[in-house]
Scaffold this motif. Sequence first.
Motif, short mmCIF file in Angstrom:
data_model
loop_
_atom_site.label_atom_id
_atom_site.label_comp_id
_atom_site.label_asym_id
_atom_site.label_seq_id
_atom_site.Cartn_x
_atom_site.Cartn_y
_atom_site.Cartn_z
N TYR A 122 -3.52 -21.23 -0.95
CA TYR A 122 -2.62 -20.06 -0.95
C TYR A 122 -1.60 -20.18 -2.07
O TYR A 122 -1.29 -19.20 -2.76
N ALA A 123 -1.07 -21.39 -2.26
CA ALA A 123 -0.11 -21.61 -3.35
C ALA A 123 -0.75 -21.33 -4.70
O ALA A 123 -0.12 -20.73 -5.59
N ALA A 124 -2.01 -21.74 -4.86
CA ALA A 124 -2.72 -21.48 -6.13
C ALA A 124 -2.87 -19.98 -6.37
O ALA A 124 -2.74 -19.51 -7.51
N ARG A 125 -3.14 -19.22 -5.31
CA ARG A 125 -3.26 -17.76 -5.47
C ARG A 125 -1.91 -17.14 -5.83
O ARG A 125 -1.84 -16.20 -6.63
N CYS A 126 -0.84 -17.66 -5.24
CA CYS A 126 0.50 -17.16 -5.59
C CYS A 126 0.79 -17.40 -7.07
O CYS A 126 1.36 -16.54 -7.75
N ILE A 127 0.40 -18.57 -7.55
CA ILE A 127 0.62 -18.90 -8.96
C ILE A 127 -0.19 -17.98 -9.86
O ILE A 127 0.30 -17.45 -10.86
N THR A 128 -1.46 -17.75 -9.50
CA THR A 128 -2.32 -16.87 -10.30
C THR A 128 -1.74 -15.46 -10.35
O THR A 128 -1.69 -14.83 -11.41
N ASP A 129 -1.30 -14.95 -9.20
CA ASP A 129 -0.70 -13.61 -9.18
C ASP A 129 0.55 -13.56 -10.03
O ASP A 129 0.79 -12.57 -10.75
N TRP A 130 1.38 -14.60 -9.96
CA TRP A 130 2.62 -14.65 -10.74
C TRP A 130 2.31 -14.63 -12.23
O TRP A 130 2.95 -13.90 -12.99
N VAL A 131 1.33 -15.42 -12.65
CA VAL A 131 0.95 -15.48 -14.07
C VAL A 131 0.45 -14.12 -14.55
O VAL A 131 0.83 -13.64 -15.63
N LYS A 133 1.22 -11.22 -13.61
CA LYS A 133 2.26 -10.20 -13.64
C LYS A 133 3.31 -10.43 -14.73
O LYS A 133 4.26 -9.66 -14.85
N ARG A 134 3.16 -11.50 -15.53
CA ARG A 134 4.14 -11.77 -16.58
C ARG A 134 3.95 -10.82 -17.75
O ARG A 134 2.88 -10.81 -18.40
N ILE A 135 4.96 -10.03 -18.02
CA ILE A 135 4.92 -9.09 -19.15
C ILE A 135 5.07 -9.87 -20.45
O ILE A 135 5.86 -10.82 -20.53
N ALA A 136 4.32 -9.49 -21.45
CA ALA A 136 4.37 -10.09 -22.79
C ALA A 136 3.95 -11.56 -22.78
O ALA A 136 4.37 -12.35 -23.63
N ALA A 137 3.13 -11.94 -21.81
CA ALA A 137 2.63 -13.32 -21.78
C ALA A 137 1.46 -13.47 -22.74
O ALA A 137 0.71 -12.51 -22.98
N PRO A 138 1.25 -14.64 -23.32
CA PRO A 138 0.08 -14.86 -24.18
C PRO A 138 -1.21 -14.63 -23.41
O PRO A 138 -1.27 -14.87 -22.20
N SER A 139 -2.23 -14.18 -24.08
CA SER A 139 -3.49 -13.87 -23.42
C SER A 139 -4.16 -15.09 -22.80
O SER A 139 -4.93 -14.96 -21.84
N ASP A 140 -3.87 -16.28 -23.33
CA ASP A 140 -4.52 -17.48 -22.83
C ASP A 140 -3.66 -18.22 -21.80
O ASP A 140 -3.98 -19.35 -21.43
N LEU A 141 -2.58 -17.60 -21.32
CA LEU A 141 -1.71 -18.28 -20.37
C LEU A 141 -2.45 -18.61 -19.09
O LEU A 141 -2.27 -19.70 -18.52
N THR A 142 -3.28 -17.70 -18.62
CA THR A 142 -4.02 -17.93 -17.38
C THR A 142 -4.88 -19.19 -17.47
O THR A 142 -4.94 -19.99 -16.53
N ARG A 143 -5.52 -19.38 -18.61
CA ARG A 143 -6.38 -20.56 -18.79
C ARG A 143 -5.56 -21.85 -18.75
O ARG A 143 -5.95 -22.81 -18.09
N PHE A 144 -4.44 -21.86 -19.45
CA PHE A 144 -3.62 -23.07 -19.48
C PHE A 144 -3.05 -23.37 -18.09
O PHE A 144 -2.98 -24.53 -17.68
N ALA A 145 -2.63 -22.33 -17.37
CA ALA A 145 -2.09 -22.54 -16.03
C ALA A 145 -3.16 -23.08 -15.08
O ALA A 145 -2.89 -23.93 -14.23
N ARG A 317 7.63 -19.77 -18.36
CA ARG A 317 6.46 -19.17 -19.02
C ARG A 317 6.75 -18.98 -20.51
O ARG A 317 7.90 -18.82 -20.93
N PRO A 318 5.70 -18.97 -21.35
CA PRO A 318 5.86 -18.63 -22.77
C PRO A 318 5.75 -17.12 -22.97
O PRO A 318 5.30 -16.39 -22.08
N PHE A 319 6.19 -16.66 -24.13
CA PHE A 319 6.05 -15.26 -24.52
C PHE A 319 5.16 -15.16 -25.75
O PHE A 319 5.15 -16.06 -26.60
N SER A 320 4.45 -14.06 -25.84
CA SER A 320 3.66 -13.77 -27.04
C SER A 320 4.53 -13.01 -28.03
O SER A 320 4.99 -11.90 -27.73
N PRO A 321 4.78 -13.57 -29.23
CA PRO A 321 5.62 -12.85 -30.20
C PRO A 321 5.00 -11.52 -30.62
O PRO A 321 5.71 -10.55 -30.90
N TRP A 322 3.68 -11.45 -30.65
CA TRP A 322 3.00 -10.21 -31.04
C TRP A 322 3.21 -9.12 -29.99
O TRP A 322 3.47 -7.95 -30.31
#
Length: 348
Positions: A122-131, A133-145, A317-322
């Motif tokens: 359940y905690a892992a699903r919460c983390i996935t949902d949080w990732v 929903k991050r606005i302006a996050a890098p496209s590969d953030l999900t993979r790194f998380a 979390r990191p941000f995507s400058p683009w």
Amino acid sequence: MDQIAVDQSEIQCQSCGGQCAFDPAQQDLLCGSCSSLWPLATDGDDDAATEFPFHPDAPMAEPPSLRGDQIHQCKTCGGEVIFTGPAMSETCPYCNGPVVLGIEDKAYETMALVPFRIDRDYAARCITDWVHKRIAAPSDLTRFAAEGRIASIYAPFWTFDSREAIQYWAFYTYRSGKNSRTRNVSGTMNVHFDDLLVPASPHVTPLIRDGILHDFQPRQLRPYHAGYLAGFAAERHHMTVADGLNLNAKDKDLLIRNKIKQHVGRRNTKVDRYRTDTTGIYYRRILLPVWILHYTYRGTSKKVVVSGIDGRTYGERPFSPWKLAGYSALITALTMLLGLIWGATGIL
């Protein structure tokens, strides 16, 4: 019974002798071999929320116990944790650094805890949902998380109650015609603080604390029992109650100043100074559950924290400058368009 560092027979299955772990979904001990469930609820569960008086001028009535128990000490952040049952790990739950075996000197007894109510999945699903929903996050953030490590820990906290008889001096500014004037005010008020939550460890960062603060309810407390820790790590309490009150002073000062401003009831109020007579101090020494994701994004270590009570999630979390540049350009374009439409209607 010694707390946290327990005889492992206490968490062995009474049917087959296998090792049990606490199951957050069922709130019982679950045998990893035969799947038997062993209840942890007791008739004294309602007493877990009991608070204890503290008198600053009285001799300390609760000296720490000499231990000599085996601990795992982090070589990176210095955290000292106990692993109960099948939760052994070579890494620190707080910072993901390597741990080495050591001998604990002394610690204070835990009074109560809130058991884990959500499991790892359940905690892992919460983390996935949080990732996601991050606005302006890098496209590969999900993979790194997803490549990160999720750890669990019971973190040490205090709760504090107190009554404050406050005398204050403040001032506020107001308009009088074309001029600004300042008026000094003073007054008295009484404030009751109930269950202020204070971290009892320097390793409980604001990120971890904020992942718990909005979740804690005293009615969820249970009497300490080793079974609740089976399969999880925990940190002991090593600070005195007086230490906890000192750590709470900054937060309490902010709360008092805000209450004084409310009492004055005027905008732009500033508190010059105040005096308070503190009485009726009560405390608890408790453990609260946290899941922590440790992940590294392009060489930078980051955390996502999930409350083990109801899944509330906070993180770094990191941000995507683009993407940031694109959002900025979009907002600028919309602002210009609204300006043109506004002007074309002749309202300006």
